[in-house]
Motif scaffolding. Structure first.
Motif, PDB file in Angstrom:
ATOM      1  N   ASP B  77      71.952  39.130 -28.984  1.00 49.51           N
ATOM      2  CA  ASP B  77      71.315  39.760 -27.813  1.00 49.51           C
ATOM      3  C   ASP B  77      70.305  40.806 -28.250  1.00 49.51           C
ATOM      4  O   ASP B  77      69.247  40.953 -27.643  1.00 49.51           O
ATOM      5  N   GLY B  78      70.662  41.537 -29.280  1.00 53.24           N
ATOM      6  CA  GLY B  78      69.759  42.561 -29.808  1.00 53.24           C
ATOM      7  C   GLY B  78      68.446  41.949 -30.274  1.00 53.24           C
ATOM      8  O   GLY B  78      67.370  42.487 -30.011  1.00 53.24           O
ATOM      9  N   GLU B  79      68.525  40.814 -30.929  1.00 51.81           N
ATOM     10  CA  GLU B  79      67.298  40.152 -31.398  1.00 51.81           C
ATOM     11  C   GLU B  79      66.469  39.639 -30.220  1.00 51.81           C
ATOM     12  O   GLU B  79      65.248  39.715 -30.241  1.00 51.81           O
ATOM     13  N   ARG B  80      67.151  39.131 -29.183  1.00 54.10           N
ATOM     14  CA  ARG B  80      66.416  38.705 -27.973  1.00 54.10           C
ATOM     15  C   ARG B  80      65.688  39.895 -27.359  1.00 54.10           C
ATOM     16  O   ARG B  80      64.523  39.818 -26.991  1.00 54.10           O
ATOM     17  N   LEU B  81      66.400  41.020 -27.298  1.00 53.27           N
ATOM     18  CA  LEU B  81      65.792  42.221 -26.723  1.00 53.27           C
ATOM     19  C   LEU B  81      64.658  42.733 -27.606  1.00 53.27           C
ATOM     20  O   LEU B  81      63.639  43.194 -27.104  1.00 53.27           O
ATOM     21  N   ARG B  82      64.854  42.646 -28.932  1.00 58.90           N
ATOM     22  CA  ARG B  82      63.806  43.119 -29.841  1.00 58.90           C
ATOM     23  C   ARG B  82      62.508  42.341 -29.589  1.00 58.90           C
ATOM     24  O   ARG B  82      61.430  42.914 -29.522  1.00 58.90           O
ATOM     25  N   ALA B  83      62.643  41.007 -29.430  1.00 57.42           N
ATOM     26  CA  ALA B  83      61.462  40.163 -29.177  1.00 57.42           C
ATOM     27  C   ALA B  83      60.823  40.530 -27.835  1.00 57.42           C
ATOM     28  O   ALA B  83      59.598  40.622 -27.724  1.00 57.42           O
ATOM     29  N   ALA B  84      61.683  40.758 -26.825  1.00 55.74           N
ATOM     30  CA  ALA B  84      61.154  41.109 -25.499  1.00 55.74           C
ATOM     31  C   ALA B  84      60.438  42.462 -25.549  1.00 55.74           C
ATOM     32  O   ALA B  84      59.394  42.648 -24.916  1.00 55.74           O
ATOM     33  N   GLY B  90      57.014  47.721 -26.285  1.00 54.18           N
ATOM     34  CA  GLY B  90      58.034  48.764 -26.470  1.00 54.18           C
ATOM     35  C   GLY B  90      58.495  49.369 -25.159  1.00 54.18           C
ATOM     36  O   GLY B  90      58.013  48.994 -24.088  1.00 54.18           O
ATOM     37  N   LEU B  91      59.438  50.289 -25.280  1.00 54.86           N
ATOM     38  CA  LEU B  91      59.982  50.968 -24.098  1.00 54.86           C
ATOM     39  C   LEU B  91      59.065  52.125 -23.714  1.00 54.86           C
ATOM     40  O   LEU B  91      58.600  52.856 -24.598  1.00 54.86           O
ATOM     41  N   SER B  92      58.863  52.307 -22.429  1.00 51.93           N
ATOM     42  CA  SER B  92      58.107  53.490 -22.020  1.00 51.93           C
ATOM     43  C   SER B  92      59.079  54.672 -21.921  1.00 51.93           C
ATOM     44  O   SER B  92      60.303  54.481 -21.957  1.00 51.93           O
ATOM     45  N   ALA B  93      58.525  55.886 -21.803  1.00 52.24           N
ATOM     46  CA  ALA B  93      59.367  57.084 -21.708  1.00 52.24           C
ATOM     47  C   ALA B  93      60.342  56.911 -20.547  1.00 52.24           C
ATOM     48  O   ALA B  93      59.969  56.406 -19.485  1.00 52.24           O
ATOM     49  N   ASN B  94      61.579  57.304 -20.757  1.00 46.80           N
ATOM     50  CA  ASN B  94      62.595  57.096 -19.717  1.00 46.80           C
ATOM     51  C   ASN B  94      63.589  58.248 -19.696  1.00 46.80           C
ATOM     52  O   ASN B  94      63.689  59.006 -20.666  1.00 46.80           O
TER      53      ASN B  94
END
Lengths: 80, 141
Positions: B77-84, B90-94
């Motif tokens: 799942d981590g690799e799927r998320l890494r690709a996404a 990347g993630l925006s400020a949250n």
């Protein structure tokens, strides 16, 4: 149990990485990587990766983490 | 025998949460940040179960098996998320303060965990590394 200070620092950084908040992961991972790299560089050992060193330290880490978790649990139960 | 019945529900619970996250992630149900947060929550459940059954207790063979399986699911799942995350820039400020680097660090450390618990290293090689790097002998150093 007394350990070499470098070894103690690695075990602590490893434990902190596994118990820190999500937003602190990068900082703690960097700290652990730096300590592992420094230990290998100081020893001048060729062909030993960070991961090799962690695999070699598995038993030490297990004992360290167990002691820390027990300590934390006792501290929490005193507060309640 | 009794102990086996006590152990399994914990691993089953973590496994169910991770599996649900996988479905949500594949279906793109909640968006990237909520999926990253869910992944971190399942990672926390995994670490808690690891602590209770693998660190504070002597792990049984079935604990090792469940640990290995759930770890592989989290990494996948981590690799799927890494690709996404890569595709999305990347993630925006949250509000949670989680950065792409935090996610990457946590995922990389799961590979460390996999090597540490399930990788192969002879006791001779361990001893050689420990002697060479920390000048210590064996597990009780």
């Amino acid at each position: 149990m007394s350990r070499a200070p470098e070894l103690e620092a690695v075990l602590l950084a490893w434990f902190e990485l596994e118990t820190c908040a999500p937003a602190e992961q990068a900082v703690h991972k960097r700290r652990l990587d730096e300590l592992l790299d420094a230990a290998v560089a100081k020893a001048g050992m060729k062909g030993v990766s960070r991961r090799d060193l962690m695999m070699a330290l598995r038993e030490q880490y297990g004992e360290f983490a167990k002691a820390r978790h027990i300590e934390q649990r006792q501290r929490l139960s005193r507060l309640r | 025998m009794k102990q086996t019945f006590e152990l399994r529900p914990r691993w089953d619970a973590v496994g169910l949460v991770v599996t649900q996250n996988t479905r949500d992630l594949i279906d793109k149900r909640y968006g990237l940040l909520p999926e990253v947060v869910s992944w971190f929550k399942s990672l926390a459940m995994f670490r808690e179960t690891e602590r209770e059954l693998m660190i504070l207790k002597e792990p049984r063979p079935e604990d090792r098996d469940f640990h290995k399986t759930v770890l592989a699911l989290l990494i996948a799942d981590g690799e799927r998320l890494r690709a996404a995350l890569q595709a999305a820039g990347g993630l925006s400020a949250n509000e949670s303060g989680i950065s792409t680097a935090d996610f990457g660090a946590a995922l990389e450390h799961l590979y460390d965990t996999q090597a540490v618990w399930h990788g192969e290293m002879t006791s001779e090689r361990k001893a050689e590394i420990l002697r060479g790097v920390f000048h210590v002998e064996g597990a009780g150093a």
